[in-house]
Design an enzyme around this catalytic site. Structure first.
Site, PDB file in Angstrom:
ATOM      1  N   HIS A 125      -1.345   3.339   4.720  1.00  0.00           N
ATOM      2  CA  HIS A 125      -2.368   4.078   3.975  1.00  0.00           C
ATOM      3  C   HIS A 125      -2.522   5.456   4.601  1.00  0.00           C
ATOM      4  CE1 HIS A 125      -6.214   5.208   2.247  1.00  0.00           C
ATOM      5  NE2 HIS A 125      -6.150   4.170   1.432  1.00  0.00           N
ATOM      6  N   GLU A 139       0.823  -1.209   0.000  1.00  0.00           N
ATOM      7  CA  GLU A 139       0.000   0.000   0.000  1.00  0.00           C
ATOM      8  C   GLU A 139       0.865   1.272   0.000  1.00  0.00           C
ATOM      9  OE1 GLU A 139      -3.323   0.578  -0.324  1.00  0.00           O
ATOM     10  OE2 GLU A 139      -2.776   2.687  -0.215  1.00  0.00           O
ATOM     11  N   HIS A 191       0.374   2.486  -5.771  1.00  0.00           N
ATOM     12  CA  HIS A 191       0.241   3.857  -6.288  1.00  0.00           C
ATOM     13  C   HIS A 191       0.994   4.774  -5.341  1.00  0.00           C
ATOM     14  CE1 HIS A 191      -2.644   4.236  -3.037  1.00  0.00           C
ATOM     15  NE2 HIS A 191      -3.277   3.183  -3.515  1.00  0.00           N
ATOM     16  N   THR A 216      -6.053   1.556  -5.387  1.00  0.00           N
ATOM     17  CA  THR A 216      -5.624   0.156  -5.286  1.00  0.00           C
ATOM     18  C   THR A 216      -6.327  -0.724  -6.322  1.00  0.00           C
ATOM     19  OG1 THR A 216      -5.535   0.479  -2.891  1.00  0.00           O
ATOM     20  CG2 THR A 216      -5.217  -1.751  -3.675  1.00  0.00           C
TER      21      THR A 216
HETATM   22  C1  GP9 Z   1      -8.764  -0.666   0.870  1.00  0.00           C
HETATM   23  C2  GP9 Z   1      -7.387  -0.530   0.341  1.00  0.00           C
HETATM   24  C3  GP9 Z   1      -6.958   0.906   0.246  1.00  0.00           C
HETATM   25  O1  GP9 Z   1      -9.250  -1.938   0.817  1.00  0.00           O
HETATM   26  O2  GP9 Z   1      -7.241  -1.182  -0.848  1.00  0.00           O
HETATM   27  O3  GP9 Z   1      -7.622   1.542  -0.769  1.00  0.00           O
HETATM   28  P1  GP9 Z   1      -7.020   2.766  -1.581  1.00  0.00           P
HETATM   29  O4  GP9 Z   1      -7.565   4.004  -0.940  1.00  0.00           O
HETATM   30  O5  GP9 Z   1      -5.542   2.733  -1.501  1.00  0.00           O
HETATM   31  O6  GP9 Z   1      -7.494   2.534  -2.960  1.00  0.00           O
HETATM   32 MN    MN Z   2      -3.930   1.643  -2.166  1.00  0.00          MN
END
Ligand code: GP9
Ligand code: MN
Length: 404
Positions: A195, A38, A255, A80
């Site tokens: 995140h 992430e 990302h 994501t």
């Molecule tokens: C949530 C995770 C994070 O399940 O994939 O989401 P994002 O905000 O990075 O798309």
């Molecule tokens: Mn993500």
């Protein structure tokens, strides 16, 4: 229509790279483990903050892995989920909205489906709500056998922070699921702790934050460091469970984590102003392909998430000739170094094009627009053709693609 798909196929065939035999099938029949890290950007790799390494484990892992030094995310608003779409289908996500929501009932011929045909058990592990990004629907459509969601993890106040289960706990509990799976398996583990807004308990801060006027950037570093530790623990546990030797492990960033909103603070960290030219380069995410028993090497080909599927199939010895894909094998000697970002910016071996300006990578400055012009048609065509496939649900006409 069928004619439309034939036209796109004709276009793509011209662009298919060679059939380099190098490494073809080297991982045949092995488990394929993807770790979607992430918000991990490439600038943290090999780098320090306050004199401390940010990713000590990944830095060490890179020494005996294939590490792609210039690999870009190509995601848009679907974050994501866009990265998942790119990697599974080797198509571009959409410029607006998330294709996971808008086109979840399209026909696809996705990576999990292909691996399923090659007798793989396929699953995603992610300790979040199963309907987030419409994953439960889209995963079925893409052919996964199983989706382990938050319902498959024991989550409580002590072992969670921010968005949910902490990465270290997630990795430990994921291993418990993996030991139960039939082999070979293909799993994707999606981490969560790193995140936005990069919250972390004090005892999980293994390094000190950065010091700038951006709290976000400051906290990003210890959060990345925490995910690095979680991946380290995952590797230890793989070895303990005897899953390591028979697996290929791929780690990539989904990302960016630090948006352009924090360019000032980022500039302080990098020691240079974040110009549009630098900002494009900040869209690089790590790609590490670890194959136990191989020493690997650094690879400076210019690649993007769209290229990961053809690369993986190459390593697995699965021929991909008749697939409608926009990426190509990153190990190929004569692939064209061209990465197209979803906003139309693009990167070649020598140039970066963004905001209608052309930059020379070597000279680190603006150059005549004509230097970038030879790529304009191809960039436009690729994005348009990929969009037409999605909007027209064109893969439903492609019954000749399923080879073997
Ligand atoms: C949530 C995770 C994070 O399940 O994939 O989401 P994002 O905000 O990075 O798309
Ligand atoms: Mn993500």
């Amino acid at each position: 229509s069928e004619e439309e798909l034939a036209e796109i196929n004709g276009y793509l065939e011209k662009n298919i790279g060679d059939a380099t035999e190098d490494l073809f099938g080297i991982g045949e029949g092995k488990n394929v483990i993807l770790i979607s890290a992430e918000s991990v950007q490439n600038f943290v790799i090999g780098n320090t903050v306050n004199g401390e390494e940010i990713t000590p484990f990944l830095n060490e892992l890179i020494e005996d892995s294939f590490y792609f030094t210039e690999f870009y995310h190509q995601t848009a608003q679907g974050k994501t989920s866009d990265s998942e779409f790119l990697i599974n289908n080797s198509l571009f996500p959409l410029a607006r909205g998330a294709v996971f929501f808008t086109h979840a009932s399209n026909e696809y011929y996705s990576l999990p489906e292909i691996l399923g045909e090659h007798h793989y058990y396929t699953a995603v592990l992610h300790a979040n709500n199963g309907s987030f990004w419409n994953r439960d629907a889209m995963y079925k459509q893409m052919g996964y056998d199983r989706f382990y969601t938050e319902d498959d993890y024991s989550i409580n106040k002590e072992n969670s922070i921010g968005w949910g289960l902490k990465d270290i706990e997630f990795m430990e509990q994921s291993i418990e699921h993996m030991v139960q799976m039939p082999q070979p398996f293909h799993v994707k583990l999606i981490t969560l702790t790193n995140h936005f807004p990069f919250e972390l308990g004090e005892k999980d801060k293994f390094i000190k934050p950065f010091d700038s006027n951006s709290k976000t950037l400051n906290n990003y570093f210890p959060a990345v460091r925490y995910t690095d530790e979680a991946i380290k623990i995952f590797f230890d546990r793989l070895k303990e469970e005897d899953l390591y030797d028979d697996s290929i492990i791929v780690i990539y960033g989904d990302h960016y984590g630090i948006s352009s909103f924090h360019n000032r603070a980022m500039g302080t960290y990098l020691g240079k102003e974040v110009t549009p030219f630098i900002e494009v380069q900040l869209q690089q995410v790590p790609l590490i392909i670890h194959i136990p028993g191989l020493s690997g090497e650094k690879n400076d080909t210019v690649g993007g998430q769209i290229d990961l599927r053809p690369t993986l199939l190459h390593l697995l010895g699965i021929k991909a000739e008749n697939q409608v894909v926009f990426g190509n094998n990153l190990f190929s000697q004569d692939r064209e170094d061209l990465v197209i970002l979803r906003n139309g910016s693009f990167i070649t071996k020598d140039y970066i094009y963004t905001d209608d300006l052309c930059y020379s990578k070597d000279e680190e400055m603006k150059v005549e627009k004509m230097m970038c012009e030879p790529y304009f048609d191809e960039v436009k065509n690729q994005l348009e053709y990929s969009d037409r496939i999605i909007y027209g649900d064109l893969l439903r006409f492609n019954d000749f693609q399923k080879n073997e």
